[in-house]
Structures are given as structure tokens and as C-alpha cells.
Design a protein around this motif. Structure first.
Motif, short mmCIF file in Angstrom:
data_model
loop_
_atom_site.label_atom_id
_atom_site.label_comp_id
_atom_site.label_asym_id
_atom_site.label_seq_id
_atom_site.Cartn_x
_atom_site.Cartn_y
_atom_site.Cartn_z
N VAL A 293 -9.75 3.02 15.43
CA VAL A 293 -9.02 1.74 15.51
C VAL A 293 -10.00 0.58 15.51
N VAL A 294 -11.10 0.74 16.24
CA VAL A 294 -12.14 -0.30 16.27
C VAL A 294 -12.71 -0.52 14.88
N ALA A 295 -12.82 0.56 14.10
CA ALA A 295 -13.37 0.47 12.74
C ALA A 295 -12.52 -0.41 11.84
N LEU A 296 -11.27 -0.62 12.21
CA LEU A 296 -10.39 -1.51 11.42
C LEU A 296 -10.90 -2.95 11.43
N ALA A 297 -11.80 -3.24 12.36
CA ALA A 297 -12.36 -4.59 12.44
C ALA A 297 -13.22 -4.91 11.21
N TYR A 298 -13.75 -3.88 10.55
CA TYR A 298 -14.62 -4.12 9.39
C TYR A 298 -13.87 -4.77 8.22
N PRO A 299 -12.76 -4.17 7.74
CA PRO A 299 -12.01 -4.87 6.68
C PRO A 299 -11.45 -6.20 7.17
N LEU A 300 -11.18 -6.29 8.45
CA LEU A 300 -10.69 -7.55 9.03
C LEU A 300 -11.74 -8.63 8.88
N TYR A 301 -13.00 -8.27 9.14
CA TYR A 301 -14.10 -9.22 9.02
C TYR A 301 -14.31 -9.62 7.56
N LYS A 302 -14.22 -8.66 6.65
CA LYS A 302 -14.44 -8.95 5.24
C LYS A 302 -13.37 -9.88 4.67
N GLN A 303 -12.17 -9.80 5.23
CA GLN A 303 -11.06 -10.61 4.72
C GLN A 303 -10.77 -11.82 5.61
N ARG A 304 -11.72 -12.19 6.46
CA ARG A 304 -11.47 -13.23 7.47
C ARG A 304 -11.08 -14.57 6.87
N PHE A 305 -11.66 -14.93 5.74
CA PHE A 305 -11.36 -16.23 5.14
C PHE A 305 -9.95 -16.25 4.54
N VAL A 306 -9.56 -15.13 3.96
CA VAL A 306 -8.20 -15.03 3.41
C VAL A 306 -7.18 -15.08 4.55
N ALA B 128 -0.58 1.24 4.64
CA ALA B 128 -0.97 -0.01 4.00
C ALA B 128 -2.28 0.13 3.24
N SER B 129 -3.11 1.10 3.63
CA SER B 129 -4.38 1.31 2.95
C SER B 129 -4.20 1.65 1.48
N GLU B 130 -3.00 2.13 1.12
CA GLU B 130 -2.72 2.44 -0.28
C GLU B 130 -2.57 1.18 -1.12
N TYR B 131 -2.37 0.03 -0.45
CA TYR B 131 -2.20 -1.24 -1.16
C TYR B 131 -3.50 -2.05 -1.22
N GLY B 132 -4.56 -1.55 -0.60
CA GLY B 132 -5.84 -2.25 -0.67
C GLY B 132 -6.34 -2.78 0.66
N GLU B 133 -7.54 -3.32 0.63
CA GLU B 133 -8.22 -3.77 1.84
C GLU B 133 -7.51 -4.94 2.52
N LEU B 134 -6.94 -5.85 1.73
CA LEU B 134 -6.23 -6.99 2.30
C LEU B 134 -5.02 -6.53 3.11
N ALA B 135 -4.31 -5.55 2.60
CA ALA B 135 -3.15 -5.03 3.32
C ALA B 135 -3.56 -4.39 4.64
N VAL B 136 -4.69 -3.68 4.63
CA VAL B 136 -5.20 -3.07 5.86
C VAL B 136 -5.57 -4.15 6.88
N SER B 137 -6.22 -5.20 6.40
CA SER B 137 -6.63 -6.29 7.29
C SER B 137 -5.43 -7.00 7.91
N THR B 138 -4.46 -7.34 7.08
CA THR B 138 -3.28 -8.02 7.61
C THR B 138 -2.47 -7.08 8.51
N GLY B 139 -2.46 -5.80 8.16
CA GLY B 139 -1.77 -4.83 9.00
C GLY B 139 -2.41 -4.72 10.37
N SER B 140 -3.74 -4.76 10.40
CA SER B 140 -4.47 -4.71 11.68
C SER B 140 -4.16 -5.93 12.53
N VAL B 141 -4.15 -7.09 11.89
CA VAL B 141 -3.82 -8.33 12.60
C VAL B 141 -2.38 -8.26 13.12
N ALA B 142 -1.47 -7.78 12.27
CA ALA B 142 -0.06 -7.69 12.64
C ALA B 142 0.13 -6.75 13.83
#
Length: 230
Positions: free
Chosen positions: A72-85, A195-209
Motif C-alpha cells: 500500500v505504501v508503494a502506491l505513493a510512487y505513482p502518486l508522486y509521479k502524477q502529483r502535478f496532474v 484501476a492499474s489496467e487503465y494506467g498509472e494515472l488511474a492508480v494514482s487517482t485511485g490511491s488518492v480516492a
């Protein structure tokens, strides 16, 4: 020594079954073949047919369970990469998650009311769309049954991961951002996995959600019980 061997066997069995189920899913992509679901069914069937107690399985299963935290903590990585979006779409995310959290709780409440569940069971169902650790805490605070909440959380997660894509397609939701918010709000970690099937942005927004849903749910759950006189 025997305990170590049992632990290793259970770990390898679980990983092996998951790998096989993942390959089957990647080939056929049928919603009911979701690896988390099929792996669980196969393991339960094996434990029952081999007369292996759950306690014995958890000699190895506890180590897999331990890795859930770091994953779960590892989900922070795509979150960081998509932070500006994510920063750019902060308002739609907040609105979407807020509506999703409210809908998740009220849908469980109306379901329980429709089938005339008693008060304790209604309170246990209320936080079904929130990640397990937080849902358990919410249930404890409002007077529900934690073990029942865990079951409801699992059902909500699997239902969202299996039926979610079809519902999103039926509702004509094409935005990757929207798909991530919907799956993360409704189905927590299992939704993010889907959500990972839809790409990194979906994973990031899913983590935030998922995170915001836990926060919002913790705040509004007591007020919902008061408002509806539960």
C-alpha cells in the motif's frame, strides 16, 4: 523445522496459484476471473478438500499479509509521479470522492433498511466502501461488529472490481481520472488493483480516492447515524 516447511509451502502455493490465475485472466479478461477472486476460491477449495485448518494456512499466509502494508505504501510512487496532474484536478477529485463516499455509505444503509436488518448489522455495513483498517475503527466507534464489517468490505471490493468496469462503460465514463476516482472510492485496494489496467494515472487517482474516502468516511459516519436515527 516442520513449521518452517509448512510456511514455505503455503507461501509458494499461494503465489503459484495467483500467477496461474493472473495468466488466465490476462488471456481471457473475463470479470469473474479476477485473480484476487479466483485465487481465493481455489485456495479455500484446496484447504477444505485437504482438511487443512485456516490456522495452519496462516503459518505462511501471515507473511503475505504482512507485505500488504508495504504494498500500500508503494502506491505513493505513482502518486508522486502524477502529483502535478493530481494538483491540477484537485477540485474534481475532492468532489468526486466526497460524492462517492456519501453514496457508498448511503447505499449500504438503504440496502440494510430494505431487507430490515437490525441496528447492529446496519452499522456494520455502513463503512463497507472504506479500506479495512479504517472501516474497522469506524465500526468500533459507532457500535457495529468488526468481523461483519470485514466481510462487507471484502464483498464491496470484489463487487466493484468485477462489476465496476461494466458500470463505467454503461455510464459512458471514458476519463481515466474518473475511472480511478470511482474504483478507489468504491472498492479501495481491490479497486486500485483493477484501476492499474487503465494506467498509472488511474492508480494514482485511485490511491488518492481511497485515502480521502477513509478520511471523509471517518468524519461523516457518526453524523449519518445521527441523521437517520440509527
Amino acid at each position: 523445522m516442520q513449521q518452517v516447511l509448512v510456511s514455505i509451502f503455503m507461501i509458494l502455493m499461494t503465489i503459484g496459484i495467483y500467477v496461474v490465475m493472473s495468466r488466465i485472466y490476462s488471456r481471457f479478461s473475463w470479470p469473474l476471473l479476477l485473480p484476487v477472486l479466483t485465487t481465493t476460491v481455489v485456495i479455500v477449495a484446496l484447504l477444505v478438500s485437504w482438511h487443512i485448518p485456516y490456522k495452519t494456512y496462516m503459518e505462511g499466509g501471515k507473511w503475505i499479509n504482512f507485505l500488504l502494508g508495504p504494498s500500500v505504501v508503494a502506491l505513493a510512487y505513482p502518486l508522486y509521479k502524477q502529483r502535478f496532474v493530481l494538483k491540477k484536478y484537485v477540485v474534481p477529485i475532492l468532489v468526486g470522492v466526497s460524492v462517492g463516499s456519501m453514496t457508498g455509505m448511503l447505499s449500504g444503509l438503504f440496502f440494510a433498511e430494505f431487507f430490515h436488518f437490525d441496528r447492529t448489522l446496519m452499522l456494520s455495513i455502513l463503512p463497507k466502501s472504506i479500506t479495512t483498517p479504517v472501516a474497522i475503527q469506524i465500526t468500533s466507534n459507532i457500535g457495529g461488529i468488526s468481523s461483519m464489517t470485514i466481510v462487507c468490505v471484502m464483498v464491496a471490493g470484489l463487487t466493484g472490481a468485477i462489476a465496476g468496469p461494466a458500470i463505467l462503460k454503461w455510464m459512458r465514463v471514458k476519463s481515466v481520472l474518473g475511472k480511478g476516482i470511482a474504483l478507489g472510492s468504491a472498492s479501495h485496494v481491490l479497486g486500485i488493483s483493477k484501476a492499474s489496467e487503465y494506467g498509472e494515472l488511474a492508480v494514482s487517482t485511485g490511491s488518492v480516492a481511497m485515502t480521502l474516502s477513509a478520511l471523509i468516511g471517518s468524519i461523516i459516519a457518526p453524523y449519518i447515524t445521527t441523521l437517520f436515527h440509527i
